[in-house]
Design a protein around this motif. Sequence first.
Motif, PDB file in Angstrom:
ATOM      1  N   THR A   1       0.856  -1.180   0.000  1.00 49.59           N
ATOM      2  CA  THR A   1       0.000   0.000   0.000  1.00 49.59           C
ATOM      3  C   THR A   1       0.891   1.228   0.000  1.00 49.59           C
ATOM      4  O   THR A   1       2.094   1.128   0.274  1.00 49.59           O
ATOM      5  CB  THR A   1      -0.969  -0.006   1.217  1.00 49.59           C
ATOM      6  N   ASP A   2       0.331   2.365  -0.290  1.00 47.71           N
ATOM      7  CA  ASP A   2       1.108   3.595  -0.376  1.00 47.71           C
ATOM      8  C   ASP A   2       1.835   3.879   0.944  1.00 47.71           C
ATOM      9  O   ASP A   2       1.237   3.839   2.015  1.00 47.71           O
ATOM     10  CB  ASP A   2       0.178   4.771  -0.717  1.00 47.71           C
ATOM     11  N   GLY A   3       3.133   4.111   0.851  1.00 46.43           N
ATOM     12  CA  GLY A   3       3.925   4.451   2.026  1.00 46.43           C
ATOM     13  C   GLY A   3       4.310   3.300   2.916  1.00 46.43           C
ATOM     14  O   GLY A   3       4.775   3.517   4.039  1.00 46.43           O
ATOM     15  N   VAL A   4       4.144   2.060   2.449  1.00 46.83           N
ATOM     16  CA  VAL A   4       4.544   0.879   3.223  1.00 46.83           C
ATOM     17  C   VAL A   4       5.364  -0.035   2.321  1.00 46.83           C
ATOM     18  O   VAL A   4       4.920  -0.403   1.238  1.00 46.83           O
ATOM     19  CB  VAL A   4       3.319   0.103   3.777  1.00 46.83           C
ATOM     20  N   TRP A   5       6.578  -0.378   2.773  1.00 41.10           N
ATOM     21  CA  TRP A   5       7.428  -1.305   2.027  1.00 41.10           C
ATOM     22  C   TRP A   5       7.741  -2.512   2.898  1.00 41.10           C
ATOM     23  O   TRP A   5       8.009  -2.378   4.094  1.00 41.10           O
ATOM     24  CB  TRP A   5       8.758  -0.646   1.646  1.00 41.10           C
ATOM     25  N   VAL A   6       7.733  -3.688   2.296  1.00 43.56           N
ATOM     26  CA  VAL A   6       8.099  -4.927   2.981  1.00 43.56           C
ATOM     27  C   VAL A   6       9.370  -5.449   2.316  1.00 43.56           C
ATOM     28  O   VAL A   6       9.397  -5.681   1.112  1.00 43.56           O
ATOM     29  CB  VAL A   6       6.975  -5.979   2.912  1.00 43.56           C
ATOM     30  N   PHE A   7      10.412  -5.618   3.121  1.00 38.65           N
ATOM     31  CA  PHE A   7      11.713  -6.074   2.646  1.00 38.65           C
ATOM     32  C   PHE A   7      11.861  -7.553   2.993  1.00 38.65           C
ATOM     33  O   PHE A   7      11.917  -7.914   4.164  1.00 38.65           O
ATOM     34  CB  PHE A   7      12.827  -5.278   3.315  1.00 38.65           C
ATOM     35  N   GLY A   8      11.910  -8.403   1.982  1.00 42.60           N
ATOM     36  CA  GLY A   8      12.069  -9.836   2.196  1.00 42.60           C
ATOM     37  C   GLY A   8      13.449 -10.285   1.767  1.00 42.60           C
ATOM     38  O   GLY A   8      13.984  -9.794   0.773  1.00 42.60           O
ATOM     39  N   GLY A   9      14.048 -11.204   2.501  1.00 45.47           N
ATOM     40  CA  GLY A   9      15.341 -11.750   2.121  1.00 45.47           C
ATOM     41  C   GLY A   9      16.536 -10.945   2.584  1.00 45.47           C
ATOM     42  O   GLY A   9      17.663 -11.244   2.219  1.00 45.47           O
ATOM     43  N   TYR A  10      16.319  -9.932   3.400  1.00 38.71           N
ATOM     44  CA  TYR A  10      17.431  -9.164   3.968  1.00 38.71           C
ATOM     45  C   TYR A  10      17.768  -9.669   5.368  1.00 38.71           C
ATOM     46  O   TYR A  10      18.731  -9.225   5.973  1.00 38.71           O
ATOM     47  CB  TYR A  10      17.081  -7.673   4.012  1.00 38.71           C
ATOM     48  N   GLY A  11      16.969 -10.565   5.878  1.00 37.11           N
ATOM     49  CA  GLY A  11      17.153 -11.198   7.170  1.00 37.11           C
ATOM     50  C   GLY A  11      16.302 -12.457   7.173  1.00 37.11           C
ATOM     51  O   GLY A  11      15.666 -12.795   6.170  1.00 37.11           O
ATOM     52  N   LEU A  12      16.276 -13.159   8.288  1.00 40.94           N
ATOM     53  CA  LEU A  12      15.491 -14.395   8.354  1.00 40.94           C
ATOM     54  C   LEU A  12      13.992 -14.129   8.344  1.00 40.94           C
ATOM     55  O   LEU A  12      13.213 -14.989   7.998  1.00 40.94           O
ATOM     56  CB  LEU A  12      15.871 -15.197   9.599  1.00 40.94           C
ATOM     57  N   ALA A  13      13.586 -12.937   8.751  1.00 42.72           N
ATOM     58  CA  ALA A  13      12.169 -12.558   8.742  1.00 42.72           C
ATOM     59  C   ALA A  13      12.022 -11.263   7.948  1.00 42.72           C
ATOM     60  O   ALA A  13      12.952 -10.458   7.900  1.00 42.72           O
ATOM     61  CB  ALA A  13      11.665 -12.368  10.170  1.00 42.72           C
ATOM     62  N   PRO A  14      10.876 -11.048   7.327  1.00 49.30           N
ATOM     63  CA  PRO A  14      10.679  -9.796   6.601  1.00 49.30           C
ATOM     64  C   PRO A  14      10.702  -8.597   7.553  1.00 49.30           C
ATOM     65  O   PRO A  14      10.371  -8.723   8.721  1.00 49.30           O
ATOM     66  CB  PRO A  14       9.309  -9.937   5.954  1.00 49.30           C
ATOM     67  N   MET A  15      11.117  -7.466   7.020  1.00 53.56           N
ATOM     68  CA  MET A  15      11.134  -6.218   7.776  1.00 53.56           C
ATOM     69  C   MET A  15      10.299  -5.204   7.002  1.00 53.56           C
ATOM     70  O   MET A  15      10.282  -5.219   5.777  1.00 53.56           O
ATOM     71  CB  MET A  15      12.560  -5.737   7.944  1.00 53.56           C
ATOM     72  N   THR A  16       9.604  -4.334   7.716  1.00 52.71           N
ATOM     73  CA  THR A  16       8.685  -3.399   7.084  1.00 52.71           C
ATOM     74  C   THR A  16       9.059  -1.962   7.438  1.00 52.71           C
ATOM     75  O   THR A  16       9.482  -1.689   8.557  1.00 52.71           O
ATOM     76  CB  THR A  16       7.244  -3.681   7.563  1.00 52.71           C
TER      77      THR A  16
ATOM     78  N   TRP B   1      -2.065  -2.885  13.796  1.00 48.45           N
ATOM     79  CA  TRP B   1      -3.112  -2.580  12.814  1.00 48.45           C
ATOM     80  C   TRP B   1      -3.044  -1.090  12.512  1.00 48.45           C
ATOM     81  O   TRP B   1      -3.001  -0.255  13.424  1.00 48.45           O
ATOM     82  CB  TRP B   1      -4.468  -2.965  13.389  1.00 48.45           C
ATOM     83  N   LEU B   2      -2.998  -0.747  11.217  1.00 52.91           N
ATOM     84  CA  LEU B   2      -3.038   0.649  10.772  1.00 52.91           C
ATOM     85  C   LEU B   2      -4.415   0.881  10.164  1.00 52.91           C
ATOM     86  O   LEU B   2      -4.639   0.564   8.992  1.00 52.91           O
ATOM     87  CB  LEU B   2      -1.951   0.928   9.744  1.00 52.91           C
ATOM     88  N   PRO B   3      -5.380   1.383  10.941  1.00 54.80           N
ATOM     89  CA  PRO B   3      -6.756   1.481  10.451  1.00 54.80           C
ATOM     90  C   PRO B   3      -6.921   2.397   9.238  1.00 54.80           C
ATOM     91  O   PRO B   3      -7.741   2.101   8.361  1.00 54.80           O
ATOM     92  CB  PRO B   3      -7.536   2.015  11.650  1.00 54.80           C
ATOM     93  N   ASP B   4      -6.174   3.488   9.164  1.00 52.37           N
ATOM     94  CA  ASP B   4      -6.319   4.407   8.034  1.00 52.37           C
ATOM     95  C   ASP B   4      -5.784   3.814   6.735  1.00 52.37           C
ATOM     96  O   ASP B   4      -6.264   4.130   5.645  1.00 52.37           O
ATOM     97  CB  ASP B   4      -5.616   5.742   8.313  1.00 52.37           C
ATOM     98  N   ARG B   5      -4.789   2.955   6.853  1.00 52.22           N
ATOM     99  CA  ARG B   5      -4.202   2.333   5.649  1.00 52.22           C
ATOM    100  C   ARG B   5      -4.764   0.941   5.404  1.00 52.22           C
ATOM    101  O   ARG B   5      -4.415   0.288   4.446  1.00 52.22           O
ATOM    102  CB  ARG B   5      -2.682   2.297   5.771  1.00 52.22           C
ATOM    103  N   LYS B   6      -5.574   0.465   6.334  1.00 53.02           N
ATOM    104  CA  LYS B   6      -6.226  -0.855   6.225  1.00 53.02           C
ATOM    105  C   LYS B   6      -5.193  -1.970   5.998  1.00 53.02           C
ATOM    106  O   LYS B   6      -5.321  -2.799   5.126  1.00 53.02           O
ATOM    107  CB  LYS B   6      -7.260  -0.884   5.074  1.00 53.02           C
ATOM    108  N   ILE B   7      -4.158  -1.946   6.839  1.00 54.07           N
ATOM    109  CA  ILE B   7      -3.123  -2.978   6.724  1.00 54.07           C
ATOM    110  C   ILE B   7      -2.677  -3.418   8.126  1.00 54.07           C
ATOM    111  O   ILE B   7      -2.645  -2.623   9.050  1.00 54.07           O
ATOM    112  CB  ILE B   7      -1.923  -2.462   5.878  1.00 54.07           C
ATOM    113  N   LEU B   8      -2.418  -4.686   8.254  1.00 52.83           N
ATOM    114  CA  LEU B   8      -1.985  -5.280   9.513  1.00 52.83           C
ATOM    115  C   LEU B   8      -0.496  -5.520   9.449  1.00 52.83           C
ATOM    116  O   LEU B   8       0.012  -6.027   8.468  1.00 52.83           O
ATOM    117  CB  LEU B   8      -2.716  -6.609   9.710  1.00 52.83           C
TER     118      LEU B   8
END
Length: 190
Positions: free
Chosen positions: A9-24, A183-190
């Motif tokens: 979603t706008d303004g949220v990035w998920v980084f996968g593969g830079y560590g054992l767990a994703p980072m946001t 939970w970010l209610p305005d961005r509707k993302i958990l």
Amino acid sequence: VKPTIEKPTDGVWVFGGYGLAPMTIIETDEGLIAFDTGDTKHDGELMFEALRTVSDKPVKAIIYGHSHTCFGAGVLAEGNKDVAIIGHPDLNAVVEQNAGGAPAYYPEIGPYITARMLIQFNGYMPDKGPDAYVVPTNLTKPESAFLPVNTPVEDGQEMTVLGVKMQFFTKYGSDDKVHTTVWLPDRKIL
């Protein structure tokens, strides 16, 4: 596996593969909010380098989702002592308890559980070749850049962080019982 950067979603990035767990990373007008920072200082360094491909803003808040993914925070904070470190009220105690290895109800089995933990997290895999670990990390000699929680949150608590409305959930977790879900209610993302 190649590292990935996804934008759910706008303004949220998920980084996968830079560590054992994703980072946001959550972008705000005031700066960045990091959710999880890696299992080691090295993960934090990889994350910081990747982060700079999407934003030049400083990280002004860090949220720990789990006690295993909080050891790259100092890298992301860039020495800023005013960074809000948000997490479960018991996270600092769990990190301190785990400093000597994996926690064990019976201390005599601690070394056995620690060895299993190192195997589970690819601690004994070679750096290169067909048997190398997928994520570039080495937990046999980890360096920590842990910053303690300075803003503990309770289950159901609502808070605005850098202008972003958030609700925190800390009641449910698995192994160490110090998970935090947001939970970010305005961005509707958990």
